[in-house]
Design a protein around this motif. Sequence first.
Motif, short mmCIF file in Angstrom:
data_model
loop_
_atom_site.label_atom_id
_atom_site.label_comp_id
_atom_site.label_asym_id
_atom_site.label_seq_id
_atom_site.Cartn_x
_atom_site.Cartn_y
_atom_site.Cartn_z
N GLN A 111 0.81 -1.22 0.00
CA GLN A 111 0.00 0.00 0.00
C GLN A 111 0.85 1.28 0.00
N CYS A 112 2.16 1.12 0.03
CA CYS A 112 3.07 2.26 0.06
C CYS A 112 3.71 2.48 -1.31
N PRO A 113 4.15 3.70 -1.59
CA PRO A 113 4.95 3.93 -2.79
C PRO A 113 6.21 3.05 -2.75
N ILE A 114 6.71 2.68 -3.90
CA ILE A 114 7.87 1.78 -3.97
C ILE A 114 9.06 2.34 -3.19
N TRP A 115 9.25 3.65 -3.29
CA TRP A 115 10.42 4.26 -2.64
C TRP A 115 10.33 4.24 -1.11
N ASP A 174 11.45 0.53 3.51
CA ASP A 174 12.08 1.21 4.65
C ASP A 174 11.08 1.45 5.77
N LEU A 175 9.85 1.82 5.44
CA LEU A 175 8.85 2.04 6.47
C LEU A 175 8.52 0.74 7.18
N MET A 176 8.45 -0.36 6.43
CA MET A 176 8.17 -1.65 7.05
C MET A 176 9.29 -2.07 8.00
N GLN A 177 10.52 -1.71 7.66
CA GLN A 177 11.64 -2.03 8.54
C GLN A 177 11.51 -1.29 9.87
N SER A 196 16.99 9.46 12.80
CA SER A 196 17.82 9.63 11.60
C SER A 196 17.17 8.99 10.38
N GLU A 197 16.56 7.82 10.55
CA GLU A 197 15.92 7.14 9.44
C GLU A 197 14.73 7.94 8.92
N PHE A 198 13.95 8.52 9.81
CA PHE A 198 12.84 9.35 9.37
C PHE A 198 13.34 10.61 8.67
#
Length: 369
Positions: A303-307, A311-314, A347-349
């Motif tokens: 349901q997320c954009p490929i980009w 990373d969000l799932m991680q 940092s990831e956000f």
Amino acid sequence: MEAMTEPNAAYRLTGLTLKNGWVVGERLKTGTEAGGSGGFFSVSYAVSKDGRTAFLKAFDLVKALKRGQAQGRSLVSILGDQAKAFTFETDLHDLCAGAKLRRVVRIIDHGEVDVPPEGHEQILQIPYMIMELADGGDVRGYLGKNTAVDLEMKLTYLKDVVLGLFQLHGVKIAHQDLKPSNVMIFGEVMAKVGDLGRASSQDHVSLHDNLDVAGDKNYAPPEQLYGYPLVGWLDRRMRCDLYQFASVIVFVFFGRTLNNALFEYLPQDIKPAFFHGTCSSYDTALPFLLSSFDTAISEWETQCPIWLGKDLMQIIRQAGHPDYLQRGARKALRQSVPQLGLDRFVSEFQRLILRASIEARKEASRAIA
């Protein structure tokens, strides 16, 4: 004035002038009234002073008395506990203000106000605290938007929330009740963590420290819902905050709670009592929770954009893992002294916010073309 659902002194502050010049305005709908999941013995108001607006939280002593008396407690013990709770919360807010925690809602004033009696009321002095007013409301008003610009805003808010948790943990405070209604938006450019009413302090005992679940059970981590005994501050408090943060991420992006995803399809004999089940063993339920978690992660990524998806799932996987021992940034957990690594999530956000900004510019260029 609107009809009162509970006609007691805490609901009759509108129009009063407080000792430091604040004038109490309209009562604000919060908790279940605003479509949320409820609060703990408080009533909210807008207040103003010299052209400045703020948010007032009044302690509803009558509601607390009714609950306590239904449990067979004495009047003295109930009022004593409410006084301790008020002092504890205001002390925490004062600590946060002194430490200049910029991603935690700041307390401005606190005290007590005498309310004119009505009928046979006995309790007329209402404790209150005044805090910054979030002009953008809470994060629930920013759901359902999926352009790159909107995603950049959501990621910014989530970065601010985990930074707020990082700041709280730095002064030995765990929030314990993080949920969307406690993520406050300021000027649509910043989010802050609000409501320390169910927080715990590593240095001071609070009334709810011995509860299995201090805050809203809809956002509580699985180990708490199953009554699994944890003692250490890192495991019991900080990892609870991190799980609740993961649930806020899920709510902001997918409109549901992490617990709903975990427990929705489990059989009744695996669900905890809060989700109408009969299981009281965290160890028994964990393999099923892990399976549900993996399924949800796979669905959400699509349901997320490929980009963004991977990373969000991680982040969700590391912050909201059903196994509390696996909860935390991976590199931080592998250190000789395990840590949650909230700064790594910040940092990831920040990296994802930059990527969202780039994608927004691409979208704008395509629209012009």
